[in-house]
Motif scaffolding. Structure first.
Motif, PDB file in Angstrom:
ATOM      1  N   ALA A  30      15.856 151.711  89.230  1.00 24.30           N
ATOM      2  CA  ALA A  30      14.813 150.849  88.584  1.00 24.30           C
ATOM      3  C   ALA A  30      13.894 151.293  88.474  1.00 24.30           C
ATOM      4  O   ALA A  30      12.821 151.186  87.237  1.00 24.30           O
ATOM      5  CB  ALA A  30      14.798 149.851  89.635  1.00 24.30           C
ATOM      6  N   GLY A  86      13.448 151.320  84.478  1.00 24.47           N
ATOM      7  CA  GLY A  86      13.421 150.532  83.669  1.00 24.47           C
ATOM      8  C   GLY A  86      14.458 150.298  82.720  1.00 24.47           C
ATOM      9  O   GLY A  86      13.924 149.622  81.489  1.00 24.47           O
ATOM     10  N   VAL A  87      15.203 150.774  83.183  1.00 28.39           N
ATOM     11  CA  VAL A  87      16.942 150.454  82.976  1.00 28.39           C
ATOM     12  C   VAL A  87      17.558 149.148  82.855  1.00 28.39           C
ATOM     13  O   VAL A  87      17.828 149.060  84.094  1.00 28.39           O
ATOM     14  CB  VAL A  87      17.608 152.422  82.686  1.00 28.39           C
ATOM     15  N   PHE A  88      18.214 149.143  81.894  1.00 29.85           N
ATOM     16  CA  PHE A  88      18.394 147.787  81.650  1.00 29.85           C
ATOM     17  C   PHE A  88      19.578 147.766  82.922  1.00 29.85           C
ATOM     18  O   PHE A  88      20.377 147.091  83.510  1.00 29.85           O
ATOM     19  CB  PHE A  88      18.840 146.742  80.716  1.00 29.85           C
ATOM     20  N   GLY A  89      20.319 148.508  82.626  1.00 32.23           N
ATOM     21  CA  GLY A  89      21.926 149.183  82.878  1.00 32.23           C
ATOM     22  C   GLY A  89      22.018 150.431  83.104  1.00 32.23           C
ATOM     23  O   GLY A  89      21.885 151.496  82.689  1.00 32.23           O
ATOM     24  N   THR A  90      22.819 151.014  84.128  1.00 37.45           N
ATOM     25  CA  THR A  90      23.684 152.267  84.038  1.00 37.45           C
ATOM     26  C   THR A  90      25.139 152.508  83.630  1.00 37.45           C
ATOM     27  O   THR A  90      25.784 151.599  83.109  1.00 37.45           O
ATOM     28  CB  THR A  90      23.696 152.896  85.286  1.00 37.45           C
ATOM     29  N   PRO A  91      25.590 154.129  83.635  1.00 41.42           N
ATOM     30  CA  PRO A  91      25.090 155.730  83.120  1.00 41.42           C
ATOM     31  C   PRO A  91      23.826 155.437  82.079  1.00 41.42           C
ATOM     32  O   PRO A  91      23.782 154.223  81.598  1.00 41.42           O
ATOM     33  CB  PRO A  91      25.926 156.007  82.727  1.00 41.42           C
ATOM     34  N   VAL A  99      21.393 154.582  76.908  1.00 40.35           N
ATOM     35  CA  VAL A  99      21.617 153.235  79.023  1.00 40.35           C
ATOM     36  C   VAL A  99      23.029 152.822  78.384  1.00 40.35           C
ATOM     37  O   VAL A  99      23.344 152.123  77.363  1.00 40.35           O
ATOM     38  CB  VAL A  99      20.824 152.137  78.833  1.00 40.35           C
ATOM     39  N   GLY A 100      23.353 152.347  80.059  1.00 40.29           N
ATOM     40  CA  GLY A 100      24.106 151.823  79.612  1.00 40.29           C
ATOM     41  C   GLY A 100      25.800 151.702  79.242  1.00 40.29           C
ATOM     42  O   GLY A 100      27.074 151.036  78.811  1.00 40.29           O
ATOM     43  N   LYS A 101      26.382 153.149  78.529  1.00 42.81           N
ATOM     44  CA  LYS A 101      27.373 153.765  77.835  1.00 42.81           C
ATOM     45  C   LYS A 101      27.683 155.258  78.635  1.00 42.81           C
ATOM     46  O   LYS A 101      26.723 155.554  78.463  1.00 42.81           O
ATOM     47  CB  LYS A 101      27.628 153.256  76.280  1.00 42.81           C
ATOM     48  N   SER A 132      22.494 147.657  86.766  1.00 37.79           N
ATOM     49  CA  SER A 132      23.775 147.880  87.819  1.00 37.79           C
ATOM     50  C   SER A 132      24.809 148.325  86.650  1.00 37.79           C
ATOM     51  O   SER A 132      24.908 148.870  85.002  1.00 37.79           O
ATOM     52  CB  SER A 132      24.342 146.027  87.468  1.00 37.79           C
ATOM     53  N   SER A 145      26.470 147.768  81.514  1.00 37.96           N
ATOM     54  CA  SER A 145      25.356 147.083  80.886  1.00 37.96           C
ATOM     55  C   SER A 145      26.440 146.467  79.836  1.00 37.96           C
ATOM     56  O   SER A 145      25.964 145.466  78.799  1.00 37.96           O
ATOM     57  CB  SER A 145      23.738 147.095  80.842  1.00 37.96           C
ATOM     58  N   PHE A 201      12.599 150.649  79.478  1.00 39.35           N
ATOM     59  CA  PHE A 201      12.697 149.858  78.581  1.00 39.35           C
ATOM     60  C   PHE A 201      13.305 149.331  76.885  1.00 39.35           C
ATOM     61  O   PHE A 201      13.631 148.445  76.534  1.00 39.35           O
ATOM     62  CB  PHE A 201      11.903 148.492  78.476  1.00 39.35           C
ATOM     63  N   SER A 228      16.726 150.474  76.558  1.00 41.22           N
ATOM     64  CA  SER A 228      17.189 149.532  76.808  1.00 41.22           C
ATOM     65  C   SER A 228      18.667 148.693  76.270  1.00 41.22           C
ATOM     66  O   SER A 228      18.847 147.641  75.726  1.00 41.22           O
ATOM     67  CB  SER A 228      17.716 149.155  78.156  1.00 41.22           C
TER      68      SER A 228
END
Lengths: 77, 146
Positions: free
Chosen positions: A43, A46-51, A62-64, B5, B8, B55, B58
């Protein structure tokens, strides 16, 4: 070079870590690869999702699951 | 602080302006409620405004982002544009007929109007991604490949 793979431990996060390790090894680049699975630490980035992948402090994805080519571009640039 | 989470990809990022008027706070309240209801996930516009890497990246990488501005000044939209984040889905609350004022006692009916406005914008985006209907006027399941 310092690479961090952020993820609590799902299949996508493990695959991302595996790919990063593969690319670093194949490209013969001196780099430390750290898996960050603590949610509070994640957290803090500051990332919205993982990986998520961080190279020398810069958030690259982020997120993929990144491709091997993307990872190679990040560590060679 | 953002809550992370795994994966995403399927999520909707909601970015309210959270400004200091009724409409600014309506954007915030609607984003909170939509997050609690599981429609999407509210994210930190301030982090993007501060150009913090995690941020910004993302918001750049998320497939669906909805910005909510209270009024036509468009602070949320402008912050995103400054950070090179394309704004495809944008709701301006005053466009819903809600007048801007300094009364921070929010009305339940107005919160619901904003939530419905966000859902309509999302429905439009989903519809725009569907393959065109075939000659019979009924879409098939080939995703436009037949």
């Amino acid at each position: 070079m310092e690479i961090k793979v952020l993820g609590p431990g799902c299949a996508k996060c493990k695959k991302t870590e595996e790919l990063v390790m593969q690319v670093v090894s194949e490209a013969k680049i001196a780099a430390s690869v750290e898996k960050v699975s603590d949610l509070m630490q994640i957290a803090g980035y500051g990332v919205f999702g993982t990986p998520a992948v961080i190279v020398n402090g810069e958030v690259k994805c982020v997120g993929k699951i990144p491709t091997k080519q993307e990872i190679l571009n990040w560590i060679k640039s | 602080m953002s809550e992370s989470s795994c994966g995403s990809n399927g999520q909707i990022m909601i970015l309210p302006c959270s400004g200091g008027s009724n409409v600014g706070q309506l954007s915030n309240k609607a984003a909170v409620e939509l997050t609690k209801e599981g429609f999407g996930k509210m994210f930190c516009l301030a982090g993007i405004g501060a150009h913090l890497g995690g941020f910004v990246k993302s918001a750049q990488d998320i497939p669906t982002l909805i910005a909510i501005d209270g009024c036509s000044v468009g602070c949320a939209k402008t912050i995103l544009e400054h950070a090179q984040i394309p704004v495809k889905n944008h709701l301006v609350i005053t466009d819903l007929g809600i007048e801007k004022n300094k009364d921070l006692n929010l009305k339940e009916s107005e919160i619901n109007d904003v939530k419905q406005g966000v859902k309509k914008i999302y429905a439009k985006e989903v519809a725009s991604k569907l393959p065109p209907p075939n000659i019979m006027g009924v879409g098939c399941c080939c995703s436009g490949k037949c």
